[in-house]
Scaffold this active site. Sequence first.
Site, PDB file in Angstrom:
ATOM      1  N   GLY A 128      66.544  17.031  -2.104  1.00 42.04           N
ATOM      2  CA  GLY A 128      65.377  17.344  -2.921  1.00 42.04           C
ATOM      3  C   GLY A 128      65.191  16.510  -4.163  1.00 42.04           C
ATOM      4  O   GLY A 128      64.180  16.679  -4.861  1.00 42.04           O
TER       5      GLY A 128
ATOM      6  N   GLU B 268      72.443  16.623   0.441  1.00 36.75           N
ATOM      7  CA  GLU B 268      71.612  16.185   1.575  1.00 36.75           C
ATOM      8  C   GLU B 268      70.384  15.404   1.116  1.00 36.75           C
ATOM      9  O   GLU B 268      69.256  15.858   1.282  1.00 36.75           O
ATOM     10  CB  GLU B 268      71.137  17.403   2.369  1.00 36.75           C
TER      11      GLU B 268
ATOM     12  N   CYS C  26      38.098   9.685  11.759  1.00 39.53           N
ATOM     13  CA  CYS C  26      36.877  10.454  11.481  1.00 39.53           C
ATOM     14  C   CYS C  26      37.182  11.716  10.678  1.00 39.53           C
ATOM     15  O   CYS C  26      37.051  12.842  11.173  1.00 39.53           O
ATOM     16  CB  CYS C  26      36.192  10.812  12.783  1.00 39.53           C
TER      17      CYS C  26
HETATM   18  C1  LIG Z   1      64.092  18.416   3.767  1.00 37.76           C
HETATM   19  C2  LIG Z   1      65.471  18.840   3.493  1.00 37.76           C
HETATM   20  C3  LIG Z   1      66.344  18.001   2.794  1.00 37.76           C
HETATM   21  C4  LIG Z   1      65.941  16.664   2.231  1.00 37.76           C
HETATM   22  O1  LIG Z   1      64.970  16.774   1.245  1.00 37.76           O
HETATM   23  P1  LIG Z   1      64.575  15.480   0.373  1.00 37.76           P
HETATM   24  O2  LIG Z   1      63.571  16.001  -0.569  1.00 37.76           O
HETATM   25  O3  LIG Z   1      64.008  14.478   1.315  1.00 37.76           O
HETATM   26  O4  LIG Z   1      65.804  14.984  -0.290  1.00 37.76           O
HETATM   27  C5  LIG Z   1      67.649  18.422   2.613  1.00 37.76           C
HETATM   28  N1  LIG Z   1      68.079  19.620   3.079  1.00 37.76           N
HETATM   29  C6  LIG Z   1      67.255  20.468   3.750  1.00 37.76           C
HETATM   30  C7  LIG Z   1      67.779  21.756   4.242  1.00 37.76           C
HETATM   31  C8  LIG Z   1      65.931  20.111   3.978  1.00 37.76           C
HETATM   32  O5  LIG Z   1      65.112  20.946   4.619  1.00 37.76           O
END
Ligand SMILES: *Cc1c(COP(=O)(O)O)cnc(C)c1O
Length: 419
Positions: free
Chosen positions: A239, A275, A344
Site C-alpha cells: 500500500g 507486500e 466510444c
Molecule cells: C493490493 C494488495 C497489495 C499491494 O498493494 P500496493 O498498493 O500495490 O502496494 C498488498 N497486499 C494485499 C493483500 C493487497 O490486496
Amino acid sequence: MNAFLYRDGLLHAEDVPLDQIANAVGTPSYVYSRAALEQHWNEFKQGFSEYDASIRYSVKSNSNLAVLALMARLGSGFDIVSGGELERVIRAGGKPEATVFSGVAKSADEIKFALESGVFSINLESQSELMRILEIAKSLDRRAPISVRVNPDIDANTHPYISTGLREAKFGVSFEEALDIYRIAVQQSHLKVVGIAVHIGSQMTLLGPIIDALESVIDFTERLDAEGIKLGHLDLGGGLGVRYKDEQPPTISEYCDAILEVLTRRGCPLSISIEPGRAITANAGIFLSRVEYIKTTESKNFALVDGAMNDLIRPVLYDAWMDIVPIQQSPVESRIFDVVGPVCETGDFFGKDRKLAIDEGHLIAVLGAGAYGAVMSSNYNTRPKPVEVLVDGDQFFEVNTRENIDQMLDSEHIPSQFL
Ligand SMILES: *Cc1c(COP(=O)(O)O)cnc(C)c1O
C-alpha cells in the site's frame, strides 16, 4: 528511481530511445525498466535488513511473467490474490513456499491448488472461509497454513476504491471475530496457525495510518498471547504510495524505518512480511501511445491517441492524474489538449487540459503506468491488449506480444442453430 529521462531531446527507457521501441513493436505499448524494478525491490530489502522480514511482491500490480521472474531472481516472495496468479508465480520460477494467498472470496479450487502447491500462508477473511479451508485440508490430509486478515477500522486516507481497512469494507474481520477464528483454528490438527495479516489500502501517502494499523495489530497479538495463542508472523500488507503529480509519499526507506521503530519499541517477537506492489512497479513503467489525430472544436483541442481506457483505466476508474509527456521534444507550439482515446465513452481519456507540444504522428508517454496498467487492460471495443516491453540497459524484450484478432475471438462460439 527514474529510468525514463530525456537525452538529446528524446525520452529514453534506460539506454533505449522510446521511438525505437514504438517503431519495433507498435503502439499502444507498456515499457518497463528492469533497473527501476530491481532498485525499488532492493530498497525494501535493505530497509529491513536488520529484521526477520520477507518482501513479498504483490503480483496484482503487474503480473507479467518477465516481471515476476525478475522478482523471483532477487529472492522475492509473492502476494497473490487468485489461483491464476499462483500459476504465474510458479511459471516465473517463484517459490510457492514464499507466497501468501490473499483475497476475500477464494474458491475451493483455488484453496486446493494453494495447499497442494505448499504456499506459506492462506490469509483468510471469514469464518466461512476457515471452515472451507479446514474441509479441504482434511480431504487432502494436509495441514493448511493460515493467517487471519484483520480489519482494524483505520482510514488509509486514499481513494475510496482502494481503501480496504475501514469497518464498512468487505475486507478482513474485526478483532473480535478474529479472536473467535483463532480459538477455533488452534484446536484443529489440520490447520497450522502461521500468523496475522493486515492491509488497509493502496496509494497511501501518510505513515500515520500504517503505523496505527501496526500498533493495533501488535496490541491484538499480545491479547492472543495472553490467551495462549502464540503467533509467529505478522503480514503488514502493501500500500505504500508513489508520486504521480504532487503527492509527497514517504520514501521506501522512511516507510521501513517507521515500521522498524514500532516493532523495536514494542519488542515485537514476530517475523514480518511486507507486500509492496505499486511502490515497486508504478514508476518503473510508462505507457506509450501515438497521436492519430488532432481535433479542434469550438471549446477544446483533442489529441486523439491510439491508446485507450481499455489499455489503461486508472484515469477514469480512480480519477487518477497521470503525467503525459511527448517522446520527442519538438519545436511545435504547445497548446492545451484533452488527451483521449478511440473508445466510444466520454470516460476514455488519459488527461485533461494538458499543455503539450505535440502534433499528429507524434509519440506520447503516460508516466507512472507500471502498476495497475496492463493488468487491468481489457478487450473492450474488441481492441487487442497492449504490448509489454522490458528494457534492460541498451536492450529491450517484447514480454507480451500483441493479440491478433483470432486470439481475441477464438473462445467465442455461435450455436449452430443460429448460423
Ligand atoms: C493490493 C494488495 C497489495 C499491494 O498493494 P500496493 O498498493 O500495490 O502496494 C498488498 N497486499 C494485499 C493483500 C493487497 O490486496
